[in-house]
Write a protein that holds these residues in place. Structure first.
Motif, short mmCIF file in Angstrom:
data_model
loop_
_atom_site.label_atom_id
_atom_site.label_comp_id
_atom_site.label_asym_id
_atom_site.label_seq_id
_atom_site.Cartn_x
_atom_site.Cartn_y
_atom_site.Cartn_z
N ASP A 158 0.86 -1.11 -0.10
CA ASP A 158 -0.09 0.05 -0.12
C ASP A 158 0.87 1.24 0.10
N MET A 159 2.20 0.96 0.27
CA MET A 159 2.84 2.42 0.52
C MET A 159 3.50 2.70 -1.09
N ARG A 160 3.70 3.91 -1.11
CA ARG A 160 4.39 4.51 -2.35
C ARG A 160 5.15 5.92 -1.91
N ILE A 161 5.93 5.96 -2.74
CA ILE A 161 6.70 7.04 -2.42
C ILE A 161 6.55 8.11 -3.63
N LEU A 162 6.22 9.24 -3.44
CA LEU A 162 5.87 10.38 -4.43
C LEU A 162 6.81 11.38 -4.26
N LEU A 163 7.34 11.94 -5.46
CA LEU A 163 8.35 12.90 -5.42
C LEU A 163 7.88 14.33 -6.16
N ASN A 164 8.08 15.41 -5.52
CA ASN A 164 7.69 16.81 -6.48
C ASN A 164 9.10 17.21 -7.30
N THR A 165 8.94 16.90 -8.28
CA THR A 165 10.44 17.22 -9.18
C THR A 165 10.59 18.75 -9.16
N HIS A 166 9.76 19.60 -8.79
CA HIS A 166 10.08 21.17 -8.93
C HIS A 166 10.38 21.50 -7.43
N THR A 167 10.01 20.91 -6.39
CA THR A 167 10.24 21.17 -4.99
C THR A 167 11.26 20.41 -4.49
N GLY A 168 11.33 18.93 -4.75
CA GLY A 168 12.48 18.30 -4.11
C GLY A 168 11.62 17.53 -2.84
N ARG A 169 10.52 17.78 -2.85
CA ARG A 169 9.66 17.07 -1.49
C ARG A 169 9.33 15.77 -2.05
#
Length: 410
Positions: free
Chosen positions: A89-100
């Motif tokens: 159920d766990m996923r890792i998401l990344l905001n490529t413009h903020t680095g979060r």
């Protein structure tokens, strides 16, 4: 003189009093705070703000009331496949413009087949029961949009678009070179056959995160036509591409062109010893493409399946104006860095960072993985549709059953 101790009731009173002040914050200030989250595409923060209290919720728009509004769409997020072991159920998401980074549990995924993830951050799902109708899931807002038509079995690349208030979903079918487009309000999808050049242009633009946000299909086709004209004008360059190149032999891909997620840039990547990546930029005045030496503070990551760009200012470990790419060594792969300014190539490690297991390249580097390793893993791998895999399993089981029945009858 020692201060008198504060009682539990006094603490609760202070908390209640402070909370009442926050909950009475003027609506326009609440909307300005919410707007800052929308501007950075941090939609999860926006949803948390709306959950604080009824007054803040009433002062802001509910994404579920208008799921097709692009302001509530993930635009700069990627979904990394390096999930936690033992927790599907766990996923890792990344905001490529903020680095979060965002670690998020998504139990809804267990109820559907995951067909694809889009370069912007949507999950494309299919019902587990026939006719396997399509769904689009926004992991940041929790919105689930239903499409009343079946997911094409050959679909492996998908993207969500919006145009003049219309919300639509489209799939790409590599085996047939078809583009499937459907809307939530229409009970069937439209499929269109494409010539190879046009199909490749759209596919590489989608996988580069540029379409449909930055460039139209006619502009894509024109850009790729200019690219091949440029190659023909440089005979050594063009003859090189006519030779046998390593790559995706299953799809007969000899080199890769990507329209990356920067306005009007065409990125051309070649995997061959002694050759380096090349970046082209569209000249808006002449309508022609030309090589460039700088992409500013951005950095390009390229793999055999996907391409993306990040703002290096938000990632201290990533060097700006460079191209990070994977060099294949048979059943393994290593990460290389190409500097666009001085044209130097550097291998990040003396040993391979990836080992191929089945169809996936698995990171063998010691944990914790670096951000460069994670982003290269994203570009070098692409998960197969769970629906297509299930259909293959059922077909194999049926063939086996027919064979056994036939053997018994004989």
């Amino acid at each position: 003189m020692a201060a008198a101790p504060v009682s539990k009731k006094q603490v609760q009173a202070l908390g209640t009093e402070g909370w009442s002040k926050w909950s009475s914050l003027q609506d326009d200030l609440v909307r300005r705070i919410a707007g800052s989250f929308l501007a950075s595409n941090d939609l999860d923060h926006y949803m948390c703000l709306r959950a604080v209290c009824p007054s803040w919720r009433s002062a802001t728009d509910d994404p579920k009331d208008n799921a097709s509004n692009p302001v509530f769409h993930p635009l700069r997020w990627i979904i990394l496949d390096e999930v936690f072991q033992g927790d599907d159920d766990m996923r890792i998401l990344l905001n490529t413009h903020t680095g979060r980074f965002l670690h998020k549990k998504l139990p809804l995924l267990r109820e559907y087949y995951v067909v694809a993830t889009t370069p912007s951050g949507f999950f494309v799902l299919a019902d587990r029961t026939p006719p396997h109708t399509a769904r689009v899931f926004n992991p940041l807002t929790g919105c689930l949009t239903c499409f009343p038509w079946s997911v094409p079995l050959e679909a492996g690349v998908a993207q969500v678009g919006h145009d003049d208030g219309l919300f639509y979903l489209y799939f790409l079918g590599d085996s047939s070179r078809k583009i499937y487009i459907g809307f939530p309000e229409v009970k069937y999808f439209v499929s269109r056959d494409c010539q190879q050049l046009a199909y490749n242009a759209v596919r590489d633009a989608v996988l580069g995160g540029a379409y449909p946000q930055h460039i139209s299909v006619p502009a894509l086709v024109d850009a790729f036509a200019d690219l091949f004209d440029f190659m023909r004008s440089h005979s050594d360059f063009f003859n090189f591409f006519l030779s046998d190149l390593p790559g995706d032999t299953e799809n007969n891909i000899r080199f890769r062109c990507y329209v990356v997620g920067l306005p009007a840039q065409v990125f051309l990547h070649v995997e061959r010893e002694g050759r380096t990546p090349i970046v082209f930029k569209m000249n808006t005045e002449t309508g022609k493409i030309e090589p460039v030496k700088s992409v500013g503070t951005f950095t390009i990551f390229i793999g055999c399946h996907r391409c993306l760009t990040v703002d290096a200012d938000k990632f201290p470990a990533i060097e700006a104006n460079c191209v990070y790419y994977t060099q294949h060594l048979g059943s393994s792969a290593q990460i290389c860095k190409y500097n666009l300014s001085d044209k130097k190539v550097e291998r990040l490690s003396e040993v391979a960072e990836f080992v191929k297991e089945d169809k996936q390249f698995v990171l063998v580097a010691a944990r914790p993985f670096t951000i460069i390793q994670l982003l290269c893993s994203y570009t070098i791998n692409r998960r197969d549709s769970e629906l297509a895999l299930q259909q293959m399993v059922q077909g194999a089981e049926q063939s086996c059953s027919n064979f056994v029945d036939g053997d018994l009858d004989g």
